[in-house]
Design an enzyme around this catalytic site. Structure first.
Site, PDB file in Angstrom:
ATOM      1  N   ALA A 238       0.835  -1.195   0.000  1.00  0.00           N
ATOM      2  CA  ALA A 238       0.000   0.000   0.000  1.00  0.00           C
ATOM      3  C   ALA A 238       0.869   1.244   0.000  1.00  0.00           C
ATOM      4  CB  ALA A 238      -0.912  -0.004   1.221  1.00  0.00           C
ATOM      5  N   HIS A 239       0.256   2.366  -0.408  1.00  0.00           N
ATOM      6  CA  HIS A 239       0.949   3.652  -0.350  1.00  0.00           C
ATOM      7  C   HIS A 239       0.639   4.311   0.983  1.00  0.00           C
ATOM      8  CE1 HIS A 239       2.310   7.682  -1.367  1.00  0.00           C
ATOM      9  NE2 HIS A 239       2.855   7.187  -2.470  1.00  0.00           N
ATOM     10  N   ALA A 240       1.646   4.952   1.569  1.00  0.00           N
ATOM     11  CA  ALA A 240       1.473   5.521   2.906  1.00  0.00           C
ATOM     12  C   ALA A 240       0.461   6.659   2.937  1.00  0.00           C
ATOM     13  CB  ALA A 240       2.821   6.008   3.438  1.00  0.00           C
ATOM     14  N   VAL A 241       0.307   7.417   1.848  1.00  0.00           N
ATOM     15  CA  VAL A 241      -0.539   8.620   1.908  1.00  0.00           C
ATOM     16  C   VAL A 241      -1.577   8.677   0.783  1.00  0.00           C
ATOM     17  CG1 VAL A 241       1.183   9.989   3.118  1.00  0.00           C
ATOM     18  CG2 VAL A 241       1.191   9.985   0.627  1.00  0.00           C
ATOM     19  N   ARG A 295      -8.961   3.729   5.474  1.00  0.00           N
ATOM     20  CA  ARG A 295      -8.284   2.847   4.517  1.00  0.00           C
ATOM     21  C   ARG A 295      -8.870   1.432   4.538  1.00  0.00           C
ATOM     22  NH1 ARG A 295      -3.273   3.074   2.101  1.00  0.00           N
ATOM     23  NH2 ARG A 295      -2.570   4.770   3.453  1.00  0.00           N
TER      24      ARG A 295
END
Length: 407
Positions: A238-241, A295
């Site tokens: 996943a992407h952090a932001v 998320r």
């Protein structure tokens, strides 16, 4: 009306480094990968190896038809000479080779090159046109100068491991990222120094450290943390932001990664892939900030929709909706990647074990001669020819072999 004949196309341009000679006292990955780039672009690369087994990367594994995969990857197109540099006669051979070279590269343990008189500063003082590259773990000064530096250790010191992995477990990169970073800065440093030599007539030293190279690559998370933000969390794939930006399982056991970069894309995803158009304006999902805050529920919606589809169908729907996506491939699938095949990126290079598949280097020079992808050398394959090239007689060569100075 007479038709003019079609103009004759110009002959292909030569490789940009054709005619340059590189001598490298190298081992493992960082220096060999740098000099392989030079060889691919036309330089003659003379690889100086240890008398007792050569570059120790030759022994890492036997996966490439009995040869080491690291060695095959980093050493095509080179000439191998095997010498004992602790013997003054072996060292003298290297000095003779360097005297006629354009570039010298070394990544010996800290201090070893200086003890042999092969440090960049000393060589460039003796040969003003020479470009001499010192590749080290942590640089030539400072408290870490003498510290042992292997790729995984430098990945830890540079913070790469701290941002790679899952929330529960940091992991190293699956490739030697610190070695590759140093190699590519050494490669570009040589090219820059060659341009400078073309205008000034002088070469000069080039210094690259693995730590400094990889710390530069840490630019986004490092700047994020350094200038007031928290360090980005480890989030696996996943992407952090950004959300959704992850890999999701499909009905046939595949995994598809997608990336929604803005709220317009989210609305298209909701309507055309999730088939839930109302989510495009739902306050719980309509903005990236909201999707990141929630998320788990965002990912659950995407996972449910893609989990009902086979990977090919999921990718087709995402592409049709204009959503960036990719298939999570294993290495065998990469070797058969349709894009690499369509662009004819595979070639065969010779080796002591026979022909091996290899990728064309990613620098393409349209209208020029194709990259020179020479053979992977056997240890000491070119020793005799190179000894003769520096003026040694049959008797001198026989003496070096007899005394274990050359092989």
């Amino acid at each position: 009306m007479n038709q003019q004949p079609a103009p004759t196309p110009p002959p292909p341009s030569p490789l940009p480094l054709d005619g340059l000679t590189v001598v490298s006292v190298e081992q493992a990955v960082a220096a060999p990968f740098a000099t392989r780039q030079l060889a691919d672009l036309g330089a003659r690369v003379i690889k100086v190896e240890r008398i007792d087994g050569g570059d120790f990367a030759r022994g890492y594994d036997t996966a490439a038809r009995g040869l080491a995969s690291h060695f095959v990857w980093c050493n095509r197109g080179k000439e191998s000479i095997s010498l004992d540099l602790k013997d003054p006669r072996g060292l003298d051979v290297v000095r003779r080779l360097v005297a006629d070279a354009d570039v010298f590269v070394q990544n010996l343990a800290q201090g070893a090159a200086a003890r042999l008189g092969l440090d960049a500063a000393g060589l460039c003082a003796a040969h003003p046109r020479l470009i001499a590259v010192d590749i080290s773990g942590y640089g030539t000064s400072g408290p870490y100068a003498d510290k042992r530096a292997y790729d995984m250790l430098v990945q830890c010191e540079a913070g790469l491991v701290s941002v790679t992995g899952t929330p529960a477990q940091p992991v190293k990169a699956g490739i030697p990222a610190a070695d590759i970073a140093a190699a590519m800065y050494a490669f570009s440093g040589v090219l820059a120094a060659l341009v400078r030599r073309g205008t000034t007539g002088r070469g000069g030293p080039v210094e690259v450290s693995m730590l400094e190279a990889l710390a530069e690559w840490m630019g986004h998370p490092l700047n994020h943390a350094m200038h007031g933000g928290a360090a980005p969390a480890r989030t696996g794939l996943a992407h952090a932001v950004i959300a959704p930006y992850d890999a999701y399982p499909t009905a046939d056991g595949g995994r598809v990664l997608l990336s929604v970069q803005n709220d317009r894309e989210w609305r298209r995803l909701a309507e055309e892939v999730l088939e839930r158009p109302e989510l495009g304006s739902d306050a719980a999902y309509a903005t990236n900030a909201a999707r990141v805050a929630g998320r788990e529920r965002t990912d659950a919606l995407v996972a449910k929709a893609l989990g009902a589809l086979e990977a090919d169908e999921a990718l087709a729907r995402l592409e049709a909706a204009g959503i960036a996506c990719a298939r999570l491939r294993d290495l065998h699938e990469v070797a058969d990647h349709p894009q690499l095949a369509a662009r004819e990126r595979w070639r065969e290079v010779d080796s002591p074990a026979g022909p091996l598949r290899a990728l064309l280097p990613p620098i393409t020079l349209p209208g020029g001669v194709e990259a020179r992808m020479g053979a992977v050398p056997a240890l000491g394959e070119h020793t005799e020819a190179l000894l003769r090239a520096v003026g040694m007689t049959d008797e001198e060569i026989a003496a070096l072999r007899r005394d274990g100075v050359a092989a």
